[in-house]
Design a protein around this motif. Structure first.
Motif, PDB file in Angstrom:
ATOM      1  N   PHE A 119      -2.161  42.286  49.061  1.00 28.85           N
ATOM      2  CA  PHE A 119      -2.369  41.288  48.255  1.00 28.85           C
ATOM      3  C   PHE A 119      -2.493  39.812  49.348  1.00 28.85           C
ATOM      4  CE2 PHE A 119      -0.093  43.834  45.395  1.00 28.85           C
ATOM      5  CZ  PHE A 119      -0.963  43.655  44.097  1.00 28.85           C
ATOM      6  N   GLY A 120      -2.364  40.242  50.648  1.00 32.67           N
ATOM      7  CA  GLY A 120      -2.230  39.133  51.630  1.00 32.67           C
ATOM      8  C   GLY A 120      -1.063  38.400  51.772  1.00 32.67           C
ATOM      9  N   GLU A 121       0.154  39.093  51.303  1.00 31.95           N
ATOM     10  CA  GLU A 121       1.509  38.602  51.163  1.00 31.95           C
ATOM     11  C   GLU A 121       2.397  39.265  52.018  1.00 31.95           C
ATOM     12  OE1 GLU A 121       2.753  37.680  47.221  1.00 31.95           O
ATOM     13  OE2 GLU A 121       0.783  36.923  46.808  1.00 31.95           O
ATOM     14  N   LEU A 122       3.505  38.626  52.325  1.00 36.49           N
ATOM     15  CA  LEU A 122       4.608  39.455  53.300  1.00 36.49           C
ATOM     16  C   LEU A 122       5.313  40.034  52.223  1.00 36.49           C
ATOM     17  CD1 LEU A 122       5.184  39.476  56.198  1.00 36.49           C
ATOM     18  CD2 LEU A 122       7.119  37.553  55.644  1.00 36.49           C
ATOM     19  N   GLY A 123       6.109  41.276  52.522  1.00 36.38           N
ATOM     20  CA  GLY A 123       6.777  41.914  51.689  1.00 36.38           C
ATOM     21  C   GLY A 123       6.067  42.752  50.520  1.00 36.38           C
ATOM     22  N   TYR A 124       7.060  43.191  49.552  1.00 38.78           N
ATOM     23  CA  TYR A 124       6.611  43.999  48.394  1.00 38.78           C
ATOM     24  C   TYR A 124       6.102  43.335  47.428  1.00 38.78           C
ATOM     25  CZ  TYR A 124       7.420  46.980  44.337  1.00 38.78           C
ATOM     26  OH  TYR A 124       7.024  47.586  43.203  1.00 38.78           O
ATOM     27  N   ARG A 125       4.949  43.693  46.837  1.00 40.17           N
ATOM     28  CA  ARG A 125       4.401  43.487  45.622  1.00 40.17           C
ATOM     29  C   ARG A 125       3.920  44.828  44.808  1.00 40.17           C
ATOM     30  NH1 ARG A 125       0.994  39.070  44.809  1.00 40.17           N
ATOM     31  NH2 ARG A 125       1.069  39.914  42.646  1.00 40.17           N
ATOM     32  N   GLY A 126       4.278  44.668  43.525  1.00 43.26           N
ATOM     33  CA  GLY A 126       4.634  45.747  42.863  1.00 43.26           C
ATOM     34  C   GLY A 126       2.999  46.388  42.326  1.00 43.26           C
ATOM     35  N   PRO A 127       3.059  47.274  41.651  1.00 44.72           N
ATOM     36  CA  PRO A 127       1.947  48.085  40.958  1.00 44.72           C
ATOM     37  C   PRO A 127       1.124  46.924  40.065  1.00 44.72           C
ATOM     38  CG  PRO A 127       3.555  49.710  40.741  1.00 44.72           C
ATOM     39  CD  PRO A 127       3.988  48.279  41.551  1.00 44.72           C
ATOM     40  N   CYS A 128      -0.239  46.760  40.192  1.00 45.37           N
ATOM     41  CA  CYS A 128      -0.770  45.916  39.454  1.00 45.37           C
ATOM     42  C   CYS A 128      -2.337  46.483  39.405  1.00 45.37           C
ATOM     43  CB  CYS A 128      -0.708  44.541  40.127  1.00 45.37           C
ATOM     44  SG  CYS A 128      -1.396  43.307  38.973  1.00 45.37           S
ATOM     45  N   PRO A 129      -2.547  47.712  38.915  1.00 40.82           N
ATOM     46  CA  PRO A 129      -4.081  48.160  38.907  1.00 40.82           C
ATOM     47  C   PRO A 129      -4.968  47.291  37.882  1.00 40.82           C
ATOM     48  CG  PRO A 129      -2.608  49.384  37.304  1.00 40.82           C
ATOM     49  CD  PRO A 129      -1.562  48.406  38.127  1.00 40.82           C
ATOM     50  N   PRO A 130      -6.262  47.343  38.020  1.00 36.72           N
ATOM     51  CA  PRO A 130      -7.098  46.661  37.069  1.00 36.72           C
ATOM     52  C   PRO A 130      -6.881  47.036  35.743  1.00 36.72           C
ATOM     53  CG  PRO A 130      -8.180  47.506  38.824  1.00 36.72           C
ATOM     54  CD  PRO A 130      -6.927  48.102  39.140  1.00 36.72           C
ATOM     55  N   GLU A 131      -6.690  46.245  34.792  1.00 33.55           N
ATOM     56  CA  GLU A 131      -6.745  46.498  33.341  1.00 33.55           C
ATOM     57  C   GLU A 131      -7.799  47.488  32.766  1.00 33.55           C
ATOM     58  OE1 GLU A 131      -5.697  43.144  30.706  1.00 33.55           O
ATOM     59  OE2 GLU A 131      -4.721  42.255  32.177  1.00 33.55           O
ATOM     60  N   GLY A 132      -7.154  48.413  31.973  1.00 30.86           N
ATOM     61  CA  GLY A 132      -7.983  49.461  31.555  1.00 30.86           C
ATOM     62  C   GLY A 132      -8.699  50.695  32.563  1.00 30.86           C
ATOM     63  N   ASP A 133      -7.833  50.711  33.704  1.00 32.88           N
ATOM     64  CA  ASP A 133      -8.424  51.631  34.773  1.00 32.88           C
ATOM     65  C   ASP A 133      -7.765  52.765  34.548  1.00 32.88           C
ATOM     66  OD1 ASP A 133     -10.171  51.935  36.862  1.00 32.88           O
ATOM     67  OD2 ASP A 133      -8.577  51.667  38.470  1.00 32.88           O
ATOM     68  N   GLY A 134      -6.674  53.018  33.615  1.00 33.77           N
ATOM     69  CA  GLY A 134      -6.004  54.508  33.431  1.00 33.77           C
ATOM     70  C   GLY A 134      -4.907  54.053  34.389  1.00 33.77           C
ATOM     71  N   ALA A 135      -4.074  55.210  34.359  1.00 24.75           N
ATOM     72  CA  ALA A 135      -2.672  55.376  35.391  1.00 24.75           C
ATOM     73  C   ALA A 135      -3.110  55.374  36.692  1.00 24.75           C
ATOM     74  CB  ALA A 135      -1.773  56.270  34.835  1.00 24.75           C
ATOM     75  N   HIS A 136      -2.463  54.708  37.630  1.00 25.77           N
ATOM     76  CA  HIS A 136      -2.476  54.953  39.078  1.00 25.77           C
ATOM     77  C   HIS A 136      -1.381  55.466  39.569  1.00 25.77           C
ATOM     78  CE1 HIS A 136      -5.983  51.739  40.021  1.00 25.77           C
ATOM     79  NE2 HIS A 136      -5.974  52.365  38.952  1.00 25.77           N
ATOM     80  N   GLU A 137      -1.352  56.284  40.492  1.00 31.42           N
ATOM     81  CA  GLU A 137      -0.031  57.035  41.184  1.00 31.42           C
ATOM     82  C   GLU A 137       0.101  55.891  42.645  1.00 31.42           C
ATOM     83  OE1 GLU A 137       1.048  61.193  42.849  1.00 31.42           O
ATOM     84  OE2 GLU A 137      -0.665  60.301  44.060  1.00 31.42           O
ATOM     85  N   TYR A 138       1.539  55.620  42.444  1.00 31.78           N
ATOM     86  CA  TYR A 138       2.039  54.652  43.538  1.00 31.78           C
ATOM     87  C   TYR A 138       2.821  55.791  44.509  1.00 31.78           C
ATOM     88  CZ  TYR A 138      -0.174  51.233  40.989  1.00 31.78           C
ATOM     89  OH  TYR A 138      -1.100  50.471  40.329  1.00 31.78           O
ATOM     90  N   ARG A 139       2.585  55.767  45.823  1.00 31.56           N
ATOM     91  CA  ARG A 139       3.456  56.446  46.705  1.00 31.56           C
ATOM     92  C   ARG A 139       4.392  55.897  47.538  1.00 31.56           C
ATOM     93  NH1 ARG A 139      -1.811  59.424  49.614  1.00 31.56           N
ATOM     94  NH2 ARG A 139      -1.907  57.062  50.356  1.00 31.56           N
ATOM     95  N   PHE A 140       5.516  56.234  47.338  1.00 29.02           N
ATOM     96  CA  PHE A 140       6.800  55.514  48.269  1.00 29.02           C
ATOM     97  C   PHE A 140       7.107  56.573  49.224  1.00 29.02           C
ATOM     98  CE2 PHE A 140       6.782  53.561  44.019  1.00 29.02           C
ATOM     99  CZ  PHE A 140       7.494  52.480  44.264  1.00 29.02           C
ATOM    100  N   THR A 141       6.610  56.051  50.516  1.00 30.91           N
ATOM    101  CA  THR A 141       6.882  57.130  51.774  1.00 30.91           C
ATOM    102  C   THR A 141       7.655  56.459  52.672  1.00 30.91           C
ATOM    103  OG1 THR A 141       4.344  57.888  51.422  1.00 30.91           O
ATOM    104  CG2 THR A 141       5.749  58.176  53.406  1.00 30.91           C
ATOM    105  N   ALA A 142       8.654  57.369  53.063  1.00 25.77           N
ATOM    106  CA  ALA A 142       9.713  57.102  54.147  1.00 25.77           C
ATOM    107  C   ALA A 142       9.410  57.828  55.456  1.00 25.77           C
ATOM    108  CB  ALA A 142      11.167  57.370  53.699  1.00 25.77           C
ATOM    109  N   VAL A 143       9.301  57.193  56.550  1.00 30.00           N
ATOM    110  CA  VAL A 143       8.945  57.758  57.699  1.00 30.00           C
ATOM    111  C   VAL A 143      10.254  57.850  58.782  1.00 30.00           C
ATOM    112  CG1 VAL A 143       7.353  57.974  59.814  1.00 30.00           C
ATOM    113  CG2 VAL A 143       6.535  57.289  57.417  1.00 30.00           C
ATOM    114  N   ALA A 144      10.639  58.733  59.169  1.00 30.07           N
ATOM    115  CA  ALA A 144      11.648  58.894  60.345  1.00 30.07           C
ATOM    116  C   ALA A 144      10.872  58.795  61.680  1.00 30.07           C
ATOM    117  CB  ALA A 144      12.395  60.176  60.201  1.00 30.07           C
TER     118      ALA A 144
END
Length: 157
Positions: A96-121
């Motif tokens: 989004f061009g912003e610092l930090g977290y911005r939540g899911p915001c798929p295009p309207e009518g585009d169906g369900a999107h999958e959001y992946r939360f990945t932690a890396v050691a």
């Protein structure tokens, strides 16, 4: 020791993400719980993205240099370069061009999107400036990854 993991109590793995954590709600980051970090980890990173975005994978959050003993990442992490409540962990620029977290915001009518939360050691602390973009973080993590863990959620508008 169990298997490295990341999860949230905010929603069930693979199920719908509560509106609170999306652009339709408060757009705050959910709390995350990290478990069984490998003993040789020097730091942790978190990447949240949407592989179902129309043109390319869309990055929603970049967070790195979390201490390896991190167990809880609190809800509503502020959109700041560094996060004092997470021992100075660093945040990057999302797509989004912003610092930090911005939540899911798929295009309207585009169906369900999958959001992946990945932690890396990682086996090192990354020398990467706040505000870095996804490509820079991926390059910096390159050969430093020891393990990764992921959970997903879905959202549609």
């Amino acid at each position: 020791m169990g298997e490295f993991s990341v999860r949230t109590s905010a929603f069930t793995h693979g199920e719908a993400i509560q509106t609170k954590f999306t652009c339709e709600g408060d757009d705050v980051s959910p709390s995350l719980t990290v478990g069984d970090v490998p003993d040789d980890a020097e730091s942790l990173a978190v990447v949240v993205d949407d592989p179902d975005a129309p043109t390319a994978t869309f990055t929603h959050w970049l967070l790195w240099n979390l201490p390896p003993d991190t167990v809880e990442i609190h809800e509503d992490v502020p959109q700041t370069e560094t996060v004092g409540t997470l021992d100075g962990a660093v945040q990057g620029t999302n797509d989004f061009g912003e610092l930090g977290y911005r939540g899911p915001c798929p295009p309207e009518g585009d169906g369900a999107h999958e959001y992946r939360f990945t932690a890396v050691a990682l086996d090192e602390t990354l020398d990467l400036d706040p505000g870095a973009k996804r490509r820079d973080l991926d390059d910096a993590m390159g050969g430093a990854e020891i393990a990764s863990a992921r959970f997903t959620g879905t959202f549609e508008r």
